[in-house]
Design an enzyme around this catalytic site. Structure first.
Site, PDB file in Angstrom:
ATOM      1  N   HIS A  93       0.947  -1.155  -0.081  1.00  0.00           N
ATOM      2  CA  HIS A  93       0.168   0.097  -0.007  1.00  0.00           C
ATOM      3  C   HIS A  93       0.996   1.301  -0.109  1.00  0.00           C
ATOM      4  CE1 HIS A  93      -3.998   2.257   1.239  1.00  0.00           C
ATOM      5  NE2 HIS A  93      -2.863   3.044   1.446  1.00  0.00           N
ATOM      6  N   GLU A  94       1.904   1.377   0.897  1.00  0.00           N
ATOM      7  CA  GLU A  94       2.677   2.583   1.166  1.00  0.00           C
ATOM      8  C   GLU A  94       3.839   2.569  -0.140  1.00  0.00           C
ATOM      9  OE1 GLU A  94       1.713   4.753   2.946  1.00  0.00           O
ATOM     10  OE2 GLU A  94       0.393   3.305   4.135  1.00  0.00           O
ATOM     11  N   HIS A  97       2.123   4.049  -2.906  1.00  0.00           N
ATOM     12  CA  HIS A  97       1.976   5.649  -2.834  1.00  0.00           C
ATOM     13  C   HIS A  97       3.166   6.247  -3.377  1.00  0.00           C
ATOM     14  CE1 HIS A  97      -2.004   6.028  -1.150  1.00  0.00           C
ATOM     15  NE2 HIS A  97      -1.554   5.476   0.034  1.00  0.00           N
TER      16      HIS A  97
HETATM   17 ZN   LIG Z   1      -2.947   5.182   1.350  1.00  0.00          ZN
END
Ligand SMILES: [Zn+2]
Ligand SMILES: [Zn+2]
Length: 187
Positions: A93-94, A97
């Site tokens: 998830h990170e 990003h």
């Molecule tokens: Zn997020």
């Protein structure tokens, strides 16, 4: 690991989950996914700074500084509580990003199409928020114990650990196997 041909190493059934081991794993997993993300967007991504100082409800956070350099902060308490699941969900998830920022800049929505494509390509789930249960994280005295199944390591709270010593069974949500005391034999 398939097969189960490993020697049975002596396992201490009371072995406590080691926070430093899980931090190491999160860093290793982040590094591997940074490489993979770099291949996906066709540019080398510098390793972000990683901190384990996030508290409260958020599992992870990614920030870009003025020079475009990323910092990822992980929630150490949630990492310990969710172990492999944290590595499988929060880390991609990170990292997604960070890669999405490098590839598209600030003009995209944080959890929009571009990010979703990247997180899926990294083996994560395109879910906006983690649904981790943070209840009880404020009790400072919670201890965590190392357990494992066929698919990996799990950390169980002392509450569950005590229930197991009284005969309870807990199943892995992924492989369905009963969790057994001690860490897995190998990575
Ligand atoms: Zn997020
Ligand atoms: Zn499992």
């Amino acid at each position: 690991m398939q097969g189960g041909t490993n020697d049975q190493r002596n396992r201490d059934p009371m072995e406590q989950a080691r926070p430093e081991l899980w931090r190491e794993r999160a860093i290793t997993r982040t590094g591997a996914l940074i490489l993979e993300a770099g291949r996906l967007i066709d540019r080398a991504i510098p390793m972000p700074e990683i901190h384990f100082d996030l508290r409260g409800q958020s599992a992870g956070q990614m920030r870009i500084d003025g020079r475009g350099r990323g910092t990822i902060r992980y929630n150490a308490a949630l990492l310990l509580r969710h172990g492999e699941d944290f590595l499988a969900r929060t880390v991609p998830h990170e990292v997604a990003h960070y890669a999405a920022f490098l590839h598209h800049g600030r003009r995209i929505r944080p959890h929009g199409r571009e990010w979703q494509q990247l997180v899926r390509a990294l083996g994560g789930e395109a879910e906006r928020c983690h649904d981790y249960d943070t209840e009880g994280l404020r009790t400072r005295r919670t201890r965590w114990f190392a357990y494992h199944c066929r698919c990996g390591d799990h950390n169980l709270s002392s509450v569950r650990h005590n229930r197991i010593s009284r005969g309870a069974h807990y199943l892995c949500r992924r492989c369905g196997e009963t969790l057994r005391a001690g860490p897995a034999l190998s990575e």
